[in-house]
Structure formats: C-alpha cells, structure tokens
Scaffold this motif. Structure first.
Motif, PDB file in Angstrom:
ATOM      1  N   ASP A 732      -3.502 -71.923  16.913  1.00 50.23           N
ATOM      2  CA  ASP A 732      -2.523 -71.237  16.055  1.00 50.23           C
ATOM      3  C   ASP A 732      -3.271 -70.283  15.138  1.00 50.23           C
ATOM      4  O   ASP A 732      -4.486 -70.402  14.929  1.00 50.23           O
ATOM      5  CB  ASP A 732      -1.749 -72.254  15.204  1.00 50.23           C
ATOM      6  CG  ASP A 732      -0.955 -73.219  16.086  1.00 50.23           C
ATOM      7  OD1 ASP A 732      -0.410 -72.767  17.110  1.00 50.23           O
ATOM      8  OD2 ASP A 732      -0.929 -74.425  15.746  1.00 50.23           O
ATOM      9  N   GLU A 733      -2.545 -69.325  14.574  1.00 48.34           N
ATOM     10  CA  GLU A 733      -3.131 -68.455  13.575  1.00 48.34           C
ATOM     11  C   GLU A 733      -3.289 -69.237  12.277  1.00 48.34           C
ATOM     12  O   GLU A 733      -2.319 -69.794  11.771  1.00 48.34           O
ATOM     13  CB  GLU A 733      -2.255 -67.211  13.357  1.00 48.34           C
ATOM     14  CG  GLU A 733      -2.132 -66.337  14.606  1.00 48.34           C
ATOM     15  CD  GLU A 733      -1.256 -65.110  14.350  1.00 48.34           C
ATOM     16  OE1 GLU A 733      -0.939 -64.856  13.171  1.00 48.34           O
ATOM     17  OE2 GLU A 733      -0.913 -64.434  15.327  1.00 48.34           O
ATOM     18  N   VAL A 734      -4.521 -69.266  11.739  1.00 47.64           N
ATOM     19  CA  VAL A 734      -4.803 -70.048  10.540  1.00 47.64           C
ATOM     20  C   VAL A 734      -5.411 -69.123   9.488  1.00 47.64           C
ATOM     21  O   VAL A 734      -6.405 -68.427   9.766  1.00 47.64           O
ATOM     22  CB  VAL A 734      -5.786 -71.201  10.845  1.00 47.64           C
ATOM     23  CG1 VAL A 734      -6.087 -71.987   9.566  1.00 47.64           C
ATOM     24  CG2 VAL A 734      -5.230 -72.121  11.923  1.00 47.64           C
ATOM     25  N   GLU A 735      -4.769 -69.102   8.300  1.00 48.62           N
ATOM     26  CA  GLU A 735      -5.334 -68.375   7.163  1.00 48.62           C
ATOM     27  C   GLU A 735      -6.440 -69.265   6.576  1.00 48.62           C
ATOM     28  O   GLU A 735      -6.187 -70.176   5.797  1.00 48.62           O
ATOM     29  CB  GLU A 735      -4.251 -68.091   6.127  1.00 48.62           C
ATOM     30  CG  GLU A 735      -3.118 -67.208   6.631  1.00 48.62           C
ATOM     31  CD  GLU A 735      -3.550 -65.748   6.770  1.00 48.62           C
ATOM     32  OE1 GLU A 735      -4.636 -65.416   6.258  1.00 48.62           O
ATOM     33  OE2 GLU A 735      -2.821 -64.977   7.411  1.00 48.62           O
ATOM     34  N   LEU A 736      -7.661 -68.989   6.972  1.00 49.64           N
ATOM     35  CA  LEU A 736      -8.762 -69.883   6.634  1.00 49.64           C
ATOM     36  C   LEU A 736      -9.008 -69.931   5.129  1.00 49.64           C
ATOM     37  O   LEU A 736      -9.308 -70.995   4.571  1.00 49.64           O
ATOM     38  CB  LEU A 736     -10.039 -69.445   7.371  1.00 49.64           C
ATOM     39  CG  LEU A 736     -11.251 -70.370   7.240  1.00 49.64           C
ATOM     40  CD1 LEU A 736     -10.912 -71.767   7.747  1.00 49.64           C
ATOM     41  CD2 LEU A 736     -12.442 -69.814   8.007  1.00 49.64           C
ATOM     42  N   HIS A 737      -8.872 -68.795   4.402  1.00 49.09           N
ATOM     43  CA  HIS A 737      -9.130 -68.770   2.961  1.00 49.09           C
ATOM     44  C   HIS A 737      -8.133 -69.645   2.212  1.00 49.09           C
ATOM     45  O   HIS A 737      -8.456 -70.305   1.239  1.00 49.09           O
ATOM     46  CB  HIS A 737      -9.116 -67.341   2.434  1.00 49.09           C
ATOM     47  CG  HIS A 737      -7.833 -66.599   2.718  1.00 49.09           C
ATOM     48  ND1 HIS A 737      -7.495 -66.151   3.998  1.00 49.09           N
ATOM     49  CD2 HIS A 737      -6.800 -66.253   1.897  1.00 49.09           C
ATOM     50  CE1 HIS A 737      -6.309 -65.548   3.956  1.00 49.09           C
ATOM     51  NE2 HIS A 737      -5.876 -65.593   2.688  1.00 49.09           N
ATOM     52  N   GLU A 738      -6.866 -69.658   2.687  1.00 47.00           N
ATOM     53  CA  GLU A 738      -5.859 -70.496   2.025  1.00 47.00           C
ATOM     54  C   GLU A 738      -6.145 -71.979   2.292  1.00 47.00           C
ATOM     55  O   GLU A 738      -6.023 -72.827   1.394  1.00 47.00           O
ATOM     56  CB  GLU A 738      -4.465 -70.121   2.518  1.00 47.00           C
ATOM     57  CG  GLU A 738      -4.039 -68.709   2.125  1.00 47.00           C
ATOM     58  CD  GLU A 738      -2.643 -68.376   2.645  1.00 47.00           C
ATOM     59  OE1 GLU A 738      -2.065 -69.249   3.362  1.00 47.00           O
ATOM     60  OE2 GLU A 738      -2.149 -67.279   2.359  1.00 47.00           O
ATOM     61  N   LEU A 739      -6.565 -72.308   3.542  1.00 47.24           N
ATOM     62  CA  LEU A 739      -6.880 -73.707   3.887  1.00 47.24           C
ATOM     63  C   LEU A 739      -8.026 -74.220   3.013  1.00 47.24           C
ATOM     64  O   LEU A 739      -7.963 -75.319   2.446  1.00 47.24           O
ATOM     65  CB  LEU A 739      -7.234 -73.790   5.373  1.00 47.24           C
ATOM     66  CG  LEU A 739      -7.557 -75.169   5.948  1.00 47.24           C
ATOM     67  CD1 LEU A 739      -7.141 -75.218   7.423  1.00 47.24           C
ATOM     68  CD2 LEU A 739      -9.056 -75.488   5.842  1.00 47.24           C
ATOM     69  N   LEU A 740      -9.068 -73.388   2.870  1.00 53.69           N
ATOM     70  CA  LEU A 740     -10.214 -73.825   2.074  1.00 53.69           C
ATOM     71  C   LEU A 740      -9.852 -73.956   0.607  1.00 53.69           C
ATOM     72  O   LEU A 740     -10.340 -74.852  -0.103  1.00 53.69           O
ATOM     73  CB  LEU A 740     -11.377 -72.839   2.243  1.00 53.69           C
ATOM     74  CG  LEU A 740     -12.011 -72.768   3.627  1.00 53.69           C
ATOM     75  CD1 LEU A 740     -13.113 -71.720   3.660  1.00 53.69           C
ATOM     76  CD2 LEU A 740     -12.575 -74.134   4.031  1.00 53.69           C
TER      77      LEU A 740
END
Length: 888
Positions: A732-740
């Motif tokens: 899936d498309e993952v907003e990595l900065h938001e997850l971190l």
C-alpha cells in the motif's frame, strides 16, 4: 580441610545438584573455598587450562557431551592433575567403582549427599593424594639413586632372571640392555658366568661379602669385588637375589705396580727429593729427615709419632688414615697406602706413605713419596681410553686396523658384529687366509692386504673401494671402504692401515633394479603408445616435471592440433576460465603423488568449448619412483547440460529444506533456556515445599518473567518462520514521515528518562506494509532505548536522496564492539548483557533479524555503525514510490 586446597571445580550438568554440592562444601568443608562450576566436560577441561586451576574436582559421570570416564582420563593426563571425586546417581555404583580403580579418590551418590559425607570424601581424597605423592617421591628417589650409583647393581628373581639392573651393571657386563626376565645364565660374559654359582648359593642360604673375582676377557685381566645377598625372604624362602659388582682393576693394577717398584724406589731415596722417617714404636716419636722440608714445609726434626702422620692429612682422608695407623701399631707389618696431604703452603698433593720392608724389630721406617703427577697422568689416560673406546664403538661404521706385516686385523670395533655377525674378538683371531675367505675372490685385490695402491699412499690420502664380503650367516653383502695409512716403519713403508666401512648392499640392489626397471618401462611405454593411438577416448601422458610427453590420435583429432611440441602445450586448449583451477588440481596431485579427477571445458577443432571429464592415475616404476600421470579424457558435454538443469531444481529444494532446518534448530536452542529456568524453579518448589515467602515470590516472578519471554520468543519465531516460508507483505502507499511521527510521539511519552531529539522529517511516500513498517520503527527505537542509559539522547531523521528514502536512528548508548557489529542481525545473537542499560532486557535476540527481514521485503537495506562507549546509528534505506509507479 587441608590448607593446600583453595579452588574446587564441580562438573555437573544439573544446576540444582551443583548448587546443593556447593552448599555442602561451603558449610561443611570451608566457607573460604573458591568453587566454580561447569555443565559439560569440555567446559570443565577449559577451566583446568586456566592460570590457576582447581586442585579438587567433583566429576559427574553422566555428562551431555562427554563420557565421565573420558573426562577423568583427560584430567589425569594434565601436568598438575587434580584430585578427582566422582558423583553418580543411585544404581550407578558399579561405574563409580570403575572410576575409583581408574584413579579417582572417592565417589558420592547424589541421593545420599550430606555435609558430613562431602567433608569425609574431601579429607579422604586429600590424605590419599598426600600419601601417593610421598610414595612416588620416595620411589623416584630410590630408583634415581640406584641408576646413578657408580657400582653395578642388579636384582634377580628365584629363577635367576633379571628384574632390574642399573647402567653401571650393564657397562661392567658389556650389555646394551637387560630386559626384565633375561636369565642370568644366558649372558656369555666372563664376569657374569662367575656370578651364576654365587647367586645359586644365595638361593640355598649363602651370602658373599666383598668376594673377589678375576676374569680374562679379550686377553685382558679384570678384577671385581662382588656382594651377593638375599634381598628378601618370605616364610624362610629367598624371594630375590641382590648383586653388586665393582670393577677394581685399575686399583689392583696400580697397587701391583707400586709393589713391583718399591725396591727401586728405596734405592733412589738417597738421590731424590723423597721424605723419609724412622719411628721407634716404644718411644712414640719420629725422626724426620731434611727431605720432608721440600714436601711438607717447615717441620721439627723430632715429632710425636701420630702427630707426624696426621698433621698434614687432608680432612677427608684423616679418619681412614688414623684407622690404618692404629691397626699397624697393634700388629706392625709392611704397609703402604695413598692419601692426600695439605702442605705448609696450602697446596693439596697426593702422597704414597709406606714402611720399609727391612725395618728392624721395634722400629718403623719408611718414605713419603709425592705421586701427584702420577695420579694426574693415570686419570688423564683413563679418561682418554674411555673416550676413544666410546667414539669407536658408537660410530655407525665399521672401524678396523690391519697390520700388513702380521697380515691380520689388530683392532676392530663392535660394529663388526652388527654388520657381519662376527664379534670383534673373532675377527682378531683370524689369520690372513681366513680373512681372505670372507671376500669374494674377484674382489680380493680391493682389500687392504692385497690392494696394489696401498704402498703408494701418502699420509692423509684416502683410497676408496667397493667390494663384496661374506656375513657369518652365509649371505654376501656389498661394502664401501675408505682406507688410509695409520702407521709406518723406519723406512716409511705402510705397516698398519685404518679402514672405515659401511654396508651399501641396499644401494647396490636398488641401482641394479632401477636399471632393469628403466629398460622395462621404456619398452612398456612404447607398447602403450601404439595401443593408445587406437583408443576411442582422449589420452594424455605427463612426466615427473609436469610436462606433457604424449597425446594420442583421438586428442589430436578432437582439438585439431598436431605436430611437434603439441604434447608439451596440452593445457592451452582448456577454457581460460577453467585453466587456473585445472593447474591447481594438477600441481596438488603432483605433490601428493595421488590420482585425481577434474572437469573442464576443452576447445574442439570447431572452436566450441565442450565439457570434458579428466581422470588421471600416477605412474610409478617397480621401485616406487614417481614418473608422472596418465589420464583418460571423456566428452561429457551433453551430460553436463542435463546436470545443470537438475542441479538448479535440487538447489531450490535444498533452500526450502535449509529454511526448515534452520528454524527448528533456532527454536530448539532458544526455547531451551527459558524452559530450563522454569523447570528448575518448579523443581525447586516441588523439592522444598516449605519456602520463605520472599523466596517463593522470587521463584514465581522468575517463572512469570521467563514465561512472558517465552511467549515473545514464540511470536517472533513464528513471524520469522512465515518469512522463511515465503510469506508476502501488503503493498500500500505509506506516508513514512507520518508513520514515524506517530511512533516517535509514543516513545517520547513512555520513556521520560531519555532525551528524544527529532531531526528533519522530510515527506516520503513508499510502497509497502504499514503494519510491518511500524513494527520496524518500534524494534529500532526499542533497541536504542534499551542500550542507552538514563539521560542519554536518541535522535530520529528522515531524508529523501534521489530514488531512496534514508531513515536514521542514532543513540548515545553503550555502543557495540567492532567484532560484533557484523553479527547483530543474526538470529538469537546477543552482545554481552553488561552493555544493556537494565539488568534484564527481556529480549529474544530476534528483533534485528525481523527488522532486516522487513527491510529486505520492502526492497531496501539496513546497516549499522557503532563506536564502543559513544553510541550506535542504524540506517534504513527504502525505495521511493515514484509518480511513474503511481500512474502505472
């Protein structure tokens, strides 16, 4: 507890049994004992290899890695072997008794352990070790004294067979060795044959002290002083016979020589510097003549008798001389003895003191003669003769002297018997005819008695010959002799020739066989080449220098090469990628002289490289000399293509099987520790039902903690197992900065004792599994917190570099040693627990392995840099989800 034991090793695979034994040792033996434990035999032996090994070992006979008896024997083989007490379970007493017979000091039964029993075993083992040490020391001292004794000593059993003999006895009887059980009567040596009747009489109850024996050996008279006595009795029967033999020939010869020259010396007293004296026995005074002054220094003309004899005596000789003097005064007779005196100037000199044979009744008169130089010459001569005899008899060659006038051998060393079977005395008794009979008639002119060039030899010239000589057993042997002139007469003609000879029969035989073999080999190789050209396979022959010497017709046709020099370049058609490997196999086979097999690609006449199977066997002459290799080369190109496809399928199957084996091995290894801890705590509660509340609570806490850890371990292993089994992740498309950002805020809220610094978080879009990426962030941040002390700093940053997202987590923790950094991503690997910020991290050793699996599943890579004592930085690189990929 004996003071000498300060360290104790317990080799016991059961921690509970080891702890019980440790408790008894501390309580019942000594609280100051240093007690260490090992759960395997290998660990126990490693403890013994340290700089301060334990002096006492408790050894369980049932160990997981080694047999207890094997460990016992290894401990006994150590230079400083410890005292060993074996421990065993009930029903295994027979094994323990076997260990006792093998050298263990005592044994304990686990079910019957008590403080008193442990204390008794330790004291018994220590006392037994002390007694054994004292006994071995006493035995070694006694054996050393006997071997180093200057007189011959031997012990015989009732059958008059040797049980022991020292080196001096073997030297006196001219024996190189006397094995136990050698009969006395079997030694055909003069002094031994005279010892036989004495030993037989001792068995019958006799005894001989200072018994004189005279023997005639090789035309030499020898004198011996013998003691023969019963060494032990049992119920009135002599068990052993002891013999001591001392060679007193030199002393006897010296005494005889002195007696023969006594009259001559008396005639020379008036003209030589020899001290003389007269002693009226009833007056107890001596009259000294002026010659004494030059020997002893200033003395009075008249002295009291005994003082005259003792004033200048050497302290070590005084007692013996006084005893002789008292005996001579009681029964005046002719006497003569040697002694050392200390002159007025302090020098030590040897003197011969003697009474004149014609002294009138009631009067002792005599002389004191300086024999120091004579003693020095005797000692020098004795040492020189002994040294020369040792050299000639220990040299590995035959040495003999031939008298050309007497035409016989006048000296032969002992090597004659080893090479020809004749004792030296047999050679000395042979005349010229008997000596000629020992030489092959055709070679007779090559011997010292007949060689025409002997007369013309100059001093120092060496004449070498090779001839055949007859052994005593009737076999002919080849000799290589080197002859030189040893003595000449007044006219300078050679009179005595010195010969050194060695047996070269084996060399001569080998030379003859080699000549025959070379001829046979040449004929065989010619026949082989004719047949090889008709063979349907490729044949290569190389020599001992690794050069090609023959290629058959099939090789020429296959490679398209023919003509002079083709064989020497047989390696050239081999594919360049395969040639280094083939040359290495070829060189190794040459060094080992063993056959070899190798596959390589060979260029055919069309320029195509085809797979060939090369099998070579070594070529040897009948004497075993290596002559190179001969090889058959078969075309296996079609088979290799089929094998390649099959191997690829097999490799895929092996990879799946390896994944399953690795998972099972990892699970068994890691599950054992928490289960062992839980089992041990539960066993402790079962054994000791009445426990203090605090102890019970600690046991329950330990069980809960290990059970929780076991649960985490199972979950982590299941996750890795799914990954090994090929489990796929969501994309899936993952907003990595938001997850971190979300995971970071949770950690800041939960861990107040650390300083969290959020660096740059650039927006980054990746394609992957949101849950797995979050798990990755949690694993890396948990590790940073776990290995960073309170007050330490943890930093997070995220940047996009081209098509890659770079994500860094840095801490100021304890760091990781350089030698461990490559292994931290391995399953179940843990660094030294002392580097953790808490006493119990509660980890499973699988976190970073799971992290690497997640990163690799997302097409990225993870790396780590660390400095011990400064901190660690983990870098994750993931591919960016580009606009082109979104549109696709």
């Amino acid at each position: 507890m004996p003071a000498s034991i300060t360290r104790v090793l317990i080799v016991e695979d059961s921690p509970e049994d080891a702890e019980i034994l440790r408790h008894h040792l501390k309580r019942s033996v000594s609280p100051d004992l240093k007690v260490v434990s090992a759960q395997t035999g290998a660990q126990g032996l490693q403890e013994m290899a340290g700089p301060n090994p334990p002096q006492l070992v408790f050894l369980d006979l049932s160990l997981p890695d080694m047999d207890g008896m094997e460990v016992l024997h290894a401990l006994q083989a150590l230079k400083d072997s410890p005292t060993v007490i074996v421990i065993t379970g009930s029903g295994n007493e027979s094994t323990a008794v076997k260990a006792i017979k093998s050298g263990a000091a005592d044994y304990l039964i686990k079910s019957a352990l008590s403080g008193q029993r442990v204390q008794q075993a330790v004291h018994h083992a220590q006392e037994q070790r002390r007694l054994q040490t004292e006994l071995h020391f006493a035995q070694d001292q006694m054996a050393s004294m006997v071997q180093q004794a200057p007189i011959g000593m031997a012990l015989l059993d009732r059958d008059l067979c040797f049980t022991q003999a020292n080196q001096a006895f073997m030297d006196l009887t001219r024996q190189t060795q006397l094995p136990v059980g050698t009969p006395l009567r079997s030694i055909q040596q003069p002094v031994v044959q005279q010892l036989l009747p004495l030993a037989e009489q001792v068995l019958g109850g006799g005894m001989f002290k200072a018994h004189a024996l005279t023997t005639f050996d090789q035309n030499e008279v020898r004198h011996h002083l013998v003691h023969a006595y019963p060494a032990a009795h049992h119920q009135g029967v002599v068990r052993w016979v002891g013999l001591t033999v001392e060679d007193v020939t030199e002393h006897q010869n010296t005494a005889t020589l002195l007696k023969e020259n006594q009259k001559k010396l008396n005639l020379l007293l008036s003209s030589t510097n020899i001290g003389t004296w007269e002693w009226p026995i009833n007056e107890h005074q001596t009259q000294n003549f002026e010659e004494h002054h030059s020997l002893l220094g200033e003395i009075t003309e008249v002295m009291e008798g005994k003082a005259h004899f003792t004033k200048f005596l050497h302290p070590e000789d005084k007692t013996q001389v006084l005893e002789k003097l008292d005996r001579y005064l009681q029964q005046p007779e002719h006497f003569s003895f040697e002694t050392r005196i200390v002159t007025h100037g302090g020098d030590t000199r040897w003197m011969l003191v003697r009474r004149a044979p014609d002294s009138p009744e009631g009067m002792l008169s005599g002389a004191i003669i300086d024999i120091t130089e004579l003693k020095t010459i005797e000692e020098t001569l004795r040492e020189s003769q002994h040294f020369l005899a040792r050299i000639t008899n220990t040299t590995p060659t035959v040495l003999y002297l031939t008298d050309l006038h007497l035409r016989r051998v006048i000296y032969a060393n002992t090597q004659f018997e080893d090479m020809l079977g004749y004792r030296p005395e047999e050679i000395l008794q042979m005349d010229a005819g008997q000596l000629d009979h020992l030489v092959l008639p055709a070679d007779l002119q090559l011997t010292p008695l007949h060689h025409p060039q002997i007369e013309g030899l100059n001093d120092g010239d060496i004449l070498g010959t090779e001839h055949r000589i007859l052994r005593k057993n009737g076999l002919w042997r080849w000799w290589s002799s080197r002859n030189t002139v040893f003595a000449r007469d007044a006219q300078q003609h050679p009179t005595v020739v010195l010969t050194c000879a060695v047996d070269i029969t084996e060399r001569k035989t080998a030379e003859e066989k080699r000549r025959e073999a070379e001829q046979t080999l040449q004929e065989s190789e010619h026949r082989f080449q004719l047949m090889a050209d008709q063979a349907p396979v490729l044949i290569v022959m190389t020599d001992e220098e690794k050069h090609g010497v023959f290629l058959n017709h099939a090789w020429m046709v296959f490679t398209g090469h023919a003509g002079p020099g083709t064989a020497s370049t047989w390696l050239e058609p081999i594919d360049p990628e395969d040639r280094p490997r083939v040359e290495q196999v070829f060189r190794q086979a040459h060094l080992q002289r063993k056959g070899f097999e190798v596959e390589y690609r060979l260029k055919n006449h069309d320029g195509e490289h085809c797979w060939m199977f090369h099998r070579a066997v070594p070529r040897f002459t009948p004497e075993g000399e290596f002559k190179g290799f001969i090889a058959a080369v078969i075309d296996v190109h079609t088979r290799k293509l089929a094998e390649k496809g099959l191997q690829e399928n097999e490799q895929r199957m092996r990879d799946l099987m390896d994944v399953q084996k690795r998972f099972v091995a990892d699970a068994a290894h890691e599950l054992r520790n928490p289960l062992t801890s839980i089992q041990g705590n539960m066993d402790l509660m079962v054994r000791h039902r009445v426990l203090a509340e605090q102890d019970r609570s600690e046991i329950i806490s330990d069980v809960q903690r290990e059970a929780a850890r076991l649960g985490r371990l199972v979950n982590d292993m299941l996750q890795l197992a799914r990954g090994d089994g090929g489990a796929e992740i969501r994309e899936d498309e993952v907003e990595l900065h938001e997850l971190l950002q979300d995971v970071w805020q949770d950690f800041v809220r939960l861990h107040k004792n650390h300083h969290f610094r959020l660096g740059t978080l650039q927006p980054a879009l990746v394609l992957g599994d949101h849950d797995r990426l979050k798990q990755l962030a949690i694993i890396l941040l948990e590790n940073a917190v776990k290995y960073t002390l309170h007050g330490g700093q943890i930093t997070l940053s995220l940047k996009q570099q081209g098509d890659t997202v770079v994500w860094n987590i840095a801490d100021s923790g304890v760091g990781i040693a350089e030698e461990h950094q490559e292994r931290v991503f391995e399953r179940f690997f843990r660094v030294d627990p002392s580097r953790q910020s808490t006493g119990n991290p509660g980890g499973t050793g699988l976190g970073l392995s799971i992290a690497r699996w997640i990163v690799e599943k997302h097409g990225g890579k993870v790396s780590l840099t660390s400095v011990l004592g400064e901190g660690t930085t983990v870098t994750v690189e993931l591919p960016v989800f580009t606009l082109e990929e979104q549109n696709a």
